[in-house]
Motif scaffolding. Structure first.
Motif, PDB file in Angstrom:
ATOM      1  N   THR A 295     -21.447  -4.342  -1.646  1.00 46.48           N
ATOM      2  CA  THR A 295     -21.190  -5.769  -1.474  1.00 46.48           C
ATOM      3  C   THR A 295     -21.207  -6.169   0.000  1.00 46.48           C
ATOM      4  OG1 THR A 295     -18.789  -5.492  -1.297  1.00 46.48           O
ATOM      5  CG2 THR A 295     -19.720  -5.743  -3.519  1.00 46.48           C
ATOM      6  N   GLY A 296     -21.034  -5.202   0.892  1.00 46.93           N
ATOM      7  CA  GLY A 296     -20.933  -5.504   2.312  1.00 46.93           C
ATOM      8  C   GLY A 296     -19.548  -5.945   2.743  1.00 46.93           C
ATOM      9  N   LYS A 297     -18.597  -6.009   1.789  1.00 46.36           N
ATOM     10  CA  LYS A 297     -17.237  -6.455   2.091  1.00 46.36           C
ATOM     11  C   LYS A 297     -16.285  -5.268   1.935  1.00 46.36           C
ATOM     12  CE  LYS A 297     -18.128 -11.113   0.252  1.00 46.36           C
ATOM     13  NZ  LYS A 297     -17.680 -12.131  -0.728  1.00 46.36           N
ATOM     14  N   TYR A 298     -15.716  -4.813   3.035  1.00 49.12           N
ATOM     15  CA  TYR A 298     -14.824  -3.666   2.989  1.00 49.12           C
ATOM     16  C   TYR A 298     -14.048  -3.579   4.291  1.00 49.12           C
ATOM     17  CZ  TYR A 298     -18.922  -1.846   5.487  1.00 49.12           C
ATOM     18  OH  TYR A 298     -19.968  -1.680   6.360  1.00 49.12           O
TER      19      TYR A 298
ATOM     20  N   GLY B 241     -12.977   1.369   1.117  1.00 48.17           N
ATOM     21  CA  GLY B 241     -11.621   0.865   0.995  1.00 48.17           C
ATOM     22  C   GLY B 241     -11.631  -0.622   1.294  1.00 48.17           C
ATOM     23  N   TYR B 242     -11.054  -1.434   0.397  1.00 47.23           N
ATOM     24  CA  TYR B 242     -11.101  -2.879   0.607  1.00 47.23           C
ATOM     25  C   TYR B 242      -9.832  -3.547   0.099  1.00 47.23           C
ATOM     26  CZ  TYR B 242     -12.481  -3.262  -4.355  1.00 47.23           C
ATOM     27  OH  TYR B 242     -12.531  -3.192  -5.734  1.00 47.23           O
ATOM     28  N   ILE B 243      -9.594  -4.763   0.607  1.00 48.94           N
ATOM     29  CA  ILE B 243      -8.458  -5.591   0.170  1.00 48.94           C
ATOM     30  C   ILE B 243      -9.026  -6.679  -0.727  1.00 48.94           C
ATOM     31  CG2 ILE B 243      -6.628  -7.144   0.923  1.00 48.94           C
ATOM     32  CD1 ILE B 243      -6.548  -5.576   3.559  1.00 48.94           C
ATOM     33  N   PRO B 244      -8.665  -6.731  -2.008  1.00 49.05           N
ATOM     34  CA  PRO B 244      -9.322  -7.651  -2.937  1.00 49.05           C
ATOM     35  C   PRO B 244      -9.003  -9.122  -2.708  1.00 49.05           C
ATOM     36  CG  PRO B 244      -7.536  -6.491  -4.036  1.00 49.05           C
ATOM     37  CD  PRO B 244      -7.685  -5.865  -2.681  1.00 49.05           C
TER      38      PRO B 244
ATOM     39  N   MET C 255      -3.133   2.299  -0.471  1.00 52.63           N
ATOM     40  CA  MET C 255      -3.539   1.098   0.254  1.00 52.63           C
ATOM     41  C   MET C 255      -4.772   1.464   1.061  1.00 52.63           C
ATOM     42  SD  MET C 255      -3.092  -2.059   1.164  1.00 52.63           S
ATOM     43  CE  MET C 255      -3.968  -3.017   2.396  1.00 52.63           C
ATOM     44  N   PRO C 256      -5.852   0.704   1.067  1.00 49.08           N
ATOM     45  CA  PRO C 256      -6.115  -0.458   0.201  1.00 49.08           C
ATOM     46  C   PRO C 256      -6.653   0.012  -1.147  1.00 49.08           C
ATOM     47  CG  PRO C 256      -7.952  -0.115   1.700  1.00 49.08           C
ATOM     48  CD  PRO C 256      -6.940   0.954   2.024  1.00 49.08           C
ATOM     49  N   VAL C 257      -7.474  -0.813  -1.820  1.00 48.37           N
ATOM     50  CA  VAL C 257      -8.203  -0.349  -2.994  1.00 48.37           C
ATOM     51  C   VAL C 257      -9.182   0.737  -2.549  1.00 48.37           C
ATOM     52  CG1 VAL C 257      -9.886  -0.987  -4.767  1.00 48.37           C
ATOM     53  CG2 VAL C 257      -8.010  -2.535  -4.219  1.00 48.37           C
TER      54      VAL C 257
END
Length: 442
Positions: free
Chosen positions: A289-292, A257-260, A396-398
């Motif tokens: 990606t390591g971003k979440y 789950g991530y916020i773009p 929410m989120p993606v």
């Protein structure tokens, strides 16, 4: 009560679900009287006969990926999944002939509300609005296409890419998290305070090759989790398996789950002052990606023996940072990390060919009184690459899911199962947004 559902193309190929049975039909071929139906999930022949129609029992998954063959030549393919009334999901029937593919998601369990419509997206193309819960697409047997169908008003669907055998990143050598999973437990029900927004994903693929089918065979029958069903006749043999060259060593499911965006405005209530901003992940769709905000990864290890410990789950939350702006300048920055309590990876069953797992997720924003990132995702994963993934989540989120196959020769294949867009932080609060339900099959 037994309900009957049927899909009929403009060519003599169709499929019907009657109770717990699927009845595929196909066009008779001149000079051929030997037909068979292959279950691609596990590489087993589930029916043989001389008629251009069959009857195949569905197991408790209510899902099958079948190929009809004349002698040994594929002539039609059928992907079916039964209804899930608890999630408001209707039966799905996908029939692929030598010339076209017919999609139908029967809307008995989720009728359209006023101003709603069906949105269809194919691969990376824009969405098409459909007047009814069925369509025929120009995807013949042997070609691949990923379709996503969303019930909604105006927002387009963002489907996954087709992945294929493209070069893919390795799963992290040391996954973040505790690397454990728990055995079967009670599954919480879907929310009932708001109606669902259904989503259907269909990954139309070419019939598996002899080499791919050979990789599903094994010489050791597993008795664990016998409820999965007893084996049918296997078409593989040792000589075919020896020519495969590589086999699947492990499969992965990752759920992030991530916020773009770089940051997002806080909700008007529930998280203190509405003047707070929250840092995002500044990314689009992507694998590892390591971003979440939150991540769960599940590894399924395939071997000639079977045990639940061959399903390993990893969990992680990233730190939540919020700040206020004063004349465009960041002030009052503070950070906190939510605990992993509320995130569970559940192992329901494992054989040498298939695995059944579930993620139960309720991860809080550490700065908010309420507002968990809630989702419940169930995975039926096959060594052959087949899958059924279904569940529900907040908008929410993606929410993004990938499946990866790792082979014994070091090569990998990657499939983005879905990317579901977010609406806003307010959707973490109860009764403010409809929740998303979904089902993806191939």
């Amino acid at each position: 009560m037994i309900r009957s559902y049927t899909v009929v193309l403009t060519v003599p190929v169709s499929a019907e679900i009657v109770g717990s049975t699927v009845n595929p039909t196909w066009k008779a071929r001149t000079g051929t009287s030997n037909y068979s139906v292959l279950d691609e999930r596990n590489g087993e022949v589930v029916w043989t006969g001389t008629t251009p129609y069959a009857s195949v029992s569905l197991d408790e998954e209510g899902y099958a990926s079948l190929v009809a063959r004349a002698d040994s030549t594929p002539i039609a393919k059928y992907v079916v999944s039964t209804a899930n009334p608890d999630l408001g999901l209707s039966p799905v029937i996908v029939v692929t002939s030598l010339t076209a593919t017919n999609l139908e998601w029967l809307s008995e369990n989720a009728p359209l509300e006023e101003e709603e419509e069906y949105h269809l997206a194919a691969d990376e193309a824009g969405d098409t609005i459909l007047p009814e819960a069925a369509t025929q697409m120009a995807t013949p047997l042997g070609e691949a296409k990923q379709y996503a169908i969303e019930v909604g008003t105006s927002e387009p669907v963002e489907p996954g890419d087709d992945g294929g055998e493209e070069a893919a990143p390795e799963p992290p050598a040391d996954e973040t998290g505790d690397g454990i999973a728990q055995d079967g437990t009670t599954s919480p029900p879907a929310p009932t305070d708001m109606p669902p927004v259904p989503m259907y994903g269909i990954d139309v693929t070419a019939p598996l090759t002899a080499e791919e089918l050979a990789d599903t065979s094994d010489s050791t029958a597993s008795t664990q989790n016998a409820s999965f069903g007893s084996p049918h006749t296997s078409i593989q043999n040792a000589s075919v398996n020896a020519t495969a060259g590589k086999t699947v060593r492990e499969s992965w499911i990752t759920y992030e789950g991530y916020i773009p965006s770089r940051s997002v405005k806080g909700p008007p209530v529930g998280c203190g002052s509405p003047s707070w901003w929250y840092a995002g992940d500044n990314r689009g769709p992507g694998f590892n990606t390591g971003k979440y905000r939150t991540r769960v990864a599940i590894k399924y290890m395939w071997s000639s023996w079977s045990h639940l410990q061959q399903i390993v789950g990893y969990r992680d939350n990233h730190t939540t940072t919020r700040f206020k702006l004063d004349g465009g300048r960041v002030v009052d920055r503070e950070s906190s990390k939510a605990p992993l309590t509320g995130i569970d990876v559940v192992r329901w069953g494992k054989t040498t060919k298939k695995a059944h797992s579930q993620i139960i997720h309720a991860s809080k924003n550490p700065f908010c009184a309420g507002g968990d990132i809630d989702y419940n995702s169930t995975q039926h994963i096959y060594k052959s690459g087949k899958y059924k993934v279904f569940g529900w989540h907040d908008q929410m989120p993606v929410h993004e899911v990938y499946r990866q196959q790792v082979y014994t020769d070091g090569s990998k294949s990657l499939k983005r199962v879905f990317t579901h867009k977010m609406k806003g932080l307010h959707c973490l609060l109860p009764t403010t947004c409809k929740y998303r339900t979904y089902q993806y099959v191939n």
